[in-house]
Each structure stands twice: as C-alpha cells, then as structure tokens.
Design a protein around this motif. Structure first.
Motif, PDB file in Angstrom:
ATOM      1  N   ALA A  16       0.824  -1.207   0.000  1.00 36.04           N
ATOM      2  CA  ALA A  16       0.000   0.000   0.000  1.00 36.04           C
ATOM      3  C   ALA A  16       0.863   1.264   0.000  1.00 36.04           C
ATOM      4  N   LEU A  17       1.916   1.267   0.819  1.00 35.74           N
ATOM      5  CA  LEU A  17       2.784   2.440   0.912  1.00 35.74           C
ATOM      6  C   LEU A  17       3.521   2.700  -0.401  1.00 35.74           C
ATOM      7  N   ARG A  18       3.825   1.639  -1.134  1.00 37.16           N
ATOM      8  CA  ARG A  18       4.571   1.783  -2.380  1.00 37.16           C
ATOM      9  C   ARG A  18       3.676   2.141  -3.563  1.00 37.16           C
ATOM     10  N   ILE A  19       2.431   1.728  -3.511  1.00 35.00           N
ATOM     11  CA  ILE A  19       1.509   2.028  -4.617  1.00 35.00           C
ATOM     12  C   ILE A  19       0.842   3.392  -4.428  1.00 35.00           C
ATOM     13  N   TYR A  20       0.665   3.806  -3.186  1.00 32.02           N
ATOM     14  CA  TYR A  20      -0.017   5.074  -2.901  1.00 32.02           C
ATOM     15  C   TYR A  20       0.679   6.245  -3.596  1.00 32.02           C
ATOM     16  N   ASN A  21      -0.078   7.013  -4.349  1.00 35.98           N
ATOM     17  CA  ASN A  21       0.431   8.203  -5.043  1.00 35.98           C
ATOM     18  C   ASN A  21       1.588   7.891  -6.006  1.00 35.98           C
ATOM     19  N   ILE A  22       1.590   6.711  -6.569  1.00 33.94           N
ATOM     20  CA  ILE A  22       2.711   6.300  -7.423  1.00 33.94           C
ATOM     21  C   ILE A  22       2.805   7.154  -8.694  1.00 33.94           C
ATOM     22  N   GLU A  23       1.686   7.779  -9.084  1.00 33.46           N
ATOM     23  CA  GLU A  23       1.682   8.629 -10.280  1.00 33.46           C
ATOM     24  C   GLU A  23       1.696  10.125  -9.945  1.00 33.46           C
ATOM     25  N   GLN A  24       2.068  10.465  -8.708  1.00 34.07           N
ATOM     26  CA  GLN A  24       1.963  11.860  -8.272  1.00 34.07           C
ATOM     27  C   GLN A  24       2.929  12.787  -8.993  1.00 34.07           C
ATOM     28  N   LYS A  25       3.992  12.259  -9.563  1.00 36.65           N
ATOM     29  CA  LYS A  25       4.959  13.114 -10.272  1.00 36.65           C
ATOM     30  C   LYS A  25       5.203  12.558 -11.671  1.00 36.65           C
ATOM     31  N   ASN A  26       5.579  13.451 -12.558  1.00 39.96           N
ATOM     32  CA  ASN A  26       5.926  13.022 -13.914  1.00 39.96           C
ATOM     33  C   ASN A  26       7.240  12.272 -13.914  1.00 39.96           C
ATOM     34  N   LEU A  27       7.482  11.549 -14.982  1.00 38.34           N
ATOM     35  CA  LEU A  27       8.784  10.892 -15.133  1.00 38.34           C
ATOM     36  C   LEU A  27       9.882  11.951 -15.135  1.00 38.34           C
ATOM     37  N   TRP A  28      10.964  11.693 -14.422  1.00 38.20           N
ATOM     38  CA  TRP A  28      12.092  12.629 -14.461  1.00 38.20           C
ATOM     39  C   TRP A  28      13.171  12.057 -15.379  1.00 38.20           C
ATOM     40  N   PHE A  29      14.286  12.762 -15.501  1.00 37.03           N
ATOM     41  CA  PHE A  29      15.285  12.471 -16.533  1.00 37.03           C
ATOM     42  C   PHE A  29      15.700  10.999 -16.568  1.00 37.03           C
ATOM     43  N   ASP A  30      16.108  10.443 -15.417  1.00 40.23           N
ATOM     44  CA  ASP A  30      16.600   9.064 -15.399  1.00 40.23           C
ATOM     45  C   ASP A  30      15.521   8.061 -15.781  1.00 40.23           C
ATOM     46  N   GLU A  31      14.288   8.333 -15.366  1.00 41.35           N
ATOM     47  CA  GLU A  31      13.188   7.431 -15.724  1.00 41.35           C
ATOM     48  C   GLU A  31      12.895   7.498 -17.229  1.00 41.35           C
ATOM     49  N   ILE A  32      12.939   8.693 -17.767  1.00 39.43           N
ATOM     50  CA  ILE A  32      12.756   8.839 -19.221  1.00 39.43           C
ATOM     51  C   ILE A  32      13.870   8.106 -19.960  1.00 39.43           C
ATOM     52  N   PHE A  33      15.070   8.176 -19.408  1.00 36.30           N
ATOM     53  CA  PHE A  33      16.202   7.476 -20.009  1.00 36.30           C
ATOM     54  C   PHE A  33      15.964   5.962 -19.986  1.00 36.30           C
ATOM     55  N   SER A  34      15.428   5.454 -18.871  1.00 35.31           N
ATOM     56  CA  SER A  34      15.093   4.022 -18.772  1.00 35.31           C
ATOM     57  C   SER A  34      14.103   3.638 -19.858  1.00 35.31           C
ATOM     58  N   TRP A  35      13.045   4.463 -19.998  1.00 35.51           N
ATOM     59  CA  TRP A  35      12.026   4.191 -21.013  1.00 35.51           C
ATOM     60  C   TRP A  35      12.636   4.234 -22.416  1.00 35.51           C
ATOM     61  N   HIS A  36      13.452   5.259 -22.676  1.00 33.63           N
ATOM     62  CA  HIS A  36      14.052   5.433 -23.998  1.00 33.63           C
ATOM     63  C   HIS A  36      14.906   4.219 -24.386  1.00 33.63           C
ATOM     64  N   ILE A  37      15.770   3.779 -23.483  1.00 38.45           N
ATOM     65  CA  ILE A  37      16.642   2.644 -23.803  1.00 38.45           C
ATOM     66  C   ILE A  37      15.822   1.369 -23.999  1.00 38.45           C
ATOM     67  N   SER A  38      14.811   1.176 -23.159  1.00 36.62           N
ATOM     68  CA  SER A  38      14.013  -0.054 -23.253  1.00 36.62           C
ATOM     69  C   SER A  38      13.214  -0.146 -24.543  1.00 36.62           C
ATOM     70  N   GLU A  39      13.041   0.981 -25.246  1.00 39.08           N
ATOM     71  CA  GLU A  39      12.318   0.982 -26.510  1.00 39.08           C
ATOM     72  C   GLU A  39      13.142   0.390 -27.655  1.00 39.08           C
ATOM     73  N   GLY A  40      14.454   0.279 -27.459  1.00 35.44           N
ATOM     74  CA  GLY A  40      15.309  -0.239 -28.520  1.00 35.44           C
ATOM     75  C   GLY A  40      15.294  -1.762 -28.608  1.00 35.44           C
ATOM     76  N   SER A  41      15.964  -2.288 -29.610  1.00 38.47           N
ATOM     77  CA  SER A  41      16.113  -3.747 -29.729  1.00 38.47           C
ATOM     78  C   SER A  41      17.106  -4.223 -28.673  1.00 38.47           C
ATOM     79  N   ILE A  42      17.226  -5.533 -28.507  1.00 35.57           N
ATOM     80  CA  ILE A  42      18.180  -6.083 -27.542  1.00 35.57           C
ATOM     81  C   ILE A  42      19.593  -5.626 -27.878  1.00 35.57           C
ATOM     82  N   GLU A  43      19.933  -5.650 -29.156  1.00 34.59           N
ATOM     83  CA  GLU A  43      21.270  -5.215 -29.581  1.00 34.59           C
ATOM     84  C   GLU A  43      21.488  -3.733 -29.268  1.00 34.59           C
ATOM     85  N   GLN A  44      20.461  -2.923 -29.492  1.00 33.16           N
ATOM     86  CA  GLN A  44      20.577  -1.485 -29.216  1.00 33.16           C
ATOM     87  C   GLN A  44      20.696  -1.219 -27.719  1.00 33.16           C
TER      88      GLN A  44
END
Length: 236
Positions: A16-44
């Motif tokens: 409950a403590l970890r899920i509560y307000n989990i969307e309260q903030k936008n993605l910040w730089f490092d999280e966007i970077f995680s998303w960006h890299i994960s969009e590539g192929s395995i080789e990329q």
C-alpha cells in the motif's frame, strides 16, 4: 496462524505504501532514459548501456515488462514495486536464518515495509529495486551454498549473482564481500571445505560469464561522468 497474519499485514502495508500516489509526479530524466533505452532492440540496449553508467539487464527486463503491461507511468513504476515486494521473501529468509526469532524477523520486515528510502525508489522506473531483489537472493543462496552441497543452490546462487552484477555495478561489492567471507571461513572457521570449494567454483564461473562486460566496466569506471565534479578522498 497469528504470525502468518502479521506477516501478511506487513506485506500488504508495504504494498500500500509503495503504490499510494505512485503517479503523483511526472517521469524525471533518469526514468525517461530508462524508457528510452528499453524501446530499442536487444542489440541497441546492449550497445547504448555500454556507453552509459549501468549494465543492461534492467532495461531488458523493463522492455519485456512494457511489452505485456504498457509503458504508462503506473506500469513502469509498478515493476519497481514488484521487485521491492519480492525482496521481502529473501529479507524474511535471511533474517529467519540469522536470528531464528519470529519477533525479530517481524521487526526487520516492518522496518523494511515503512522504509522511506525503499518506498521512494519503489516509485521510480529505475534498476535499484531489481538490484535489491537480486542481491538479497545472492546473499541468501550464498549462505545456503556454504552450508550444504546442493546443485540447486549452486544454480540459484550463480543466477542471482550474475544477473545482479549485470544490473548494477554496486552488486560487485556484494560479490566481492561474499568471496572474502568464504576465504575467511575456509582458513579460520573450520567449515566444510567442500562447500566452500563449490562456492569458489561458482564464483569462477560467474567471472567467466561476466568477462565480456569487464572491459566496459573498467572503461566506464575510468572515464567518470561529465556532470560530476572532482572530489578529494576526504570529500568522498
């Protein structure tokens, strides 16, 4: 039965403590970077992380997760929540083996459940909770491996440790510490040396499987990062 209900309550509290307000903030730089890299192929992903400061395993897991559950903020952060909660399995097992006291184990789990640090990082799309889960598993199966000979323990120790060091470089500190403890036991504690030899063989195989990434690790360690300023040893 009462103890099981207490453990269940602590687990639900942690969730409950970890899920509560989990969307309260936008993605910040490092999280966007995680998303960006994960969009590539395995080789990329492997190619991009070789130029970054972290190994590739988390991004591969995130890519698989997104393919099933989407790349929404809630979904990507829930991956960290999941591994934060799964870590409780090993925190329980390790505490139970060390303390052999339900009251102390309950206290350990409760402290973890309300940990502000873990709650904070459970709400970020980064590799830290995956690394926590893998390192906790490595520590638990290390303990099992040096206690009794078992092919299952060797495989699980190998898997958790190798994936941990392919997730975050700090995991190498856990691996190195386990090696030192095994050496101490080998020479001073009179432990069954066959079990310890099994560990040393497993450690050698882990190093063999990590060998392709060692050049990347040493290169990244040497060059540092452009946004960081130099510090003296005392400042560090």
């Amino acid at each position: 039965m009462k103890t099981k209900l207490i453990f269940l309550f602590i687990f639900l509290l942690a969730a409950a403590l970890r899920i509560y307000n989990i969307e309260q903030k936008n993605l910040w730089f490092d999280e966007i970077f995680s998303w960006h890299i994960s969009e590539g192929s395995i080789e990329q992903i492997v190619a991009e992380t070789s130029g970054d400061i972290h190994p590739p395993f988390y991004y591969l897991v995130l890519k698989l997760w997104i393919s099933f559950f989407s790349d929404s903020i809630f979904s990507m952060r829930m991956l960290s929540v999941l591994f934060g909660l799964l870590s409780m399995i090993f925190i329980y097992r390790i505490s139970d083996k060390i303390f052999k006291n339900n009251s102390v184990t309950i206290a350990v789990l409760l402290l973890y459940a309300v940990s502000p640090v873990n709650i904070y990082y459970s709400q970020e799309a980064r590799m830290l909770n995956l690394n926590l889960f893998l390192c906790a598993g490595s520590v638990y199966y290390f303990y099992e491996l040096i206690s009794k000979i078992s092919f299952k323990n060797r495989i699980l120790y190998f898997t958790f440790t190798l994936l941990a060091i392919y997730t975050h470089y700090f995991s190498l500190l856990i691996f190195f510490t386990e090696f030192l403890i095994a050496l101490i036991f080998y020479f001073t504690k009179g432990k069954d040396k066959r079990n310890l030899i099994n560990f040393f063989i497993s450690a050698a195989i882990i190093n063999l499987f990590y060998a392709p990434w060692y050049p990347v690790f040493f290169s990244q360690s040497a060059k540092g990062q452009p946004w960081r300023t130099d510090q003296t040893l005392i400042q560090s």
